[in-house]
Design an enzyme around this catalytic site. Sequence first.
Site, mmCIF file in Angstrom:
data_model
loop_
_atom_site.group_PDB
_atom_site.id
_atom_site.type_symbol
_atom_site.label_atom_id
_atom_site.label_comp_id
_atom_site.label_asym_id
_atom_site.label_seq_id
_atom_site.Cartn_x
_atom_site.Cartn_y
_atom_site.Cartn_z
ATOM 1 N N HIS A 74 0.850 -1.196 0.000
ATOM 2 C CA HIS A 74 0.000 0.000 0.000
ATOM 3 C C HIS A 74 0.885 1.245 0.000
ATOM 4 O O HIS A 74 1.936 1.274 0.632
ATOM 5 C CB HIS A 74 -0.921 -0.005 1.227
ATOM 6 C CG HIS A 74 -1.980 1.037 1.134
ATOM 7 N ND1 HIS A 74 -1.741 2.362 1.437
ATOM 8 C CD2 HIS A 74 -3.263 0.975 0.730
ATOM 9 C CE1 HIS A 74 -2.846 3.062 1.230
ATOM 10 N NE2 HIS A 74 -3.785 2.237 0.800
ATOM 11 N N GLU A 76 -3.931 2.276 -7.586
ATOM 12 C CA GLU A 76 -4.193 3.239 -6.525
ATOM 13 C C GLU A 76 -3.361 4.497 -6.820
ATOM 14 O O GLU A 76 -2.199 4.589 -6.403
ATOM 15 C CB GLU A 76 -3.736 2.550 -5.226
ATOM 16 C CG GLU A 76 -3.836 3.313 -3.976
ATOM 17 C CD GLU A 76 -2.911 2.722 -2.908
ATOM 18 O OE1 GLU A 76 -3.371 2.576 -1.791
ATOM 19 O OE2 GLU A 76 -1.724 2.434 -3.176
HETATM 20 P P1 PGA Z 1 -9.394 6.203 0.405
HETATM 21 O O1 PGA Z 1 -8.211 5.139 0.516
HETATM 22 O O2 PGA Z 1 -10.589 5.454 -0.089
HETATM 23 O O3 PGA Z 1 -9.562 6.748 1.790
HETATM 24 O O4 PGA Z 1 -8.947 7.232 -0.572
HETATM 25 C C1 PGA Z 1 -7.938 4.378 -0.630
HETATM 26 C C2 PGA Z 1 -6.633 3.658 -0.532
HETATM 27 O O5 PGA Z 1 -6.084 3.521 0.544
HETATM 28 O O6 PGA Z 1 -6.145 3.202 -1.569
#
Ligand code: PGA
Length: 252
Positions: free
Chosen positions: A95, A165
Amino acid sequence: MNKKIIVANWKMNPQTLTEAKTLLCSSQSGLAKSVQAKVIFCPPFVFLNSLRSLIAEGFYLGAQNLFYENRGAFTGEISPLMLKNLSCEYVIIGHSERKKYLTETDELINKKVIAGLKAGLKPILCIGEAQKQAEGMTDTLKKQLQINLVNIPERKLKNLIITYEPVWAISTTENSQPCQPDDALVAKLFIRKLLFNFFGRRRAERVPILYGGSVDSIIAADYINQAQFDGLLVGGASLKAGEFIKLVKSID
Ligand code: PGA
């Protein structure tokens, strides 16, 4: 048609087990009868053991990280085997917040993906560019995937999930901006093409590609219908049961 995958990444929330149980149970009970998607809850490590007995039929448990060895002198780490023994089926790896705050490298992430797959877990590998610039996106995704997926056992590819992401679109990134579904689609198609090149079409087309970054109940369906993602990774919006239920129902 394969079920859409929704990953609830609670990050470092909530602060007590009581709150964690309430969040899990209210989210599940609002969805239980109607849910078509595969919903995976990823709470912090400390809640996994208590929550596993509360996971209802049709829902799944995941962790937010792991270490790449199964046992030994690695203070503070959690092994793939420990997760497996806790009935965790999924694990988020790489992540962007771990890259940012804990300087995780692509090489380290690669070791984690291999270890997770070998232990029989299903890694949810996160990739994405830090800055919003179309030219930088393809180079970053290519470099990350090339390193993150080196030497992964190909027969285990069916257990891999990839999440696109874009870091600049995550709700907690300073000055974050939404990634429009059309832009996300360009990235998704590029990732799919890279996977074809690495593993061949037959194997690669089975790898689900999810989208993550400020997804809420208003826009969720656009990433599925318009941008053709196989699911979503949801941070902030998974922390309020009502909003999360609406979000999941919106894509069903
Ligand atoms: P978020 O987090 O939905 O709060 O933007 C998404 C992520 O951690 O990829």
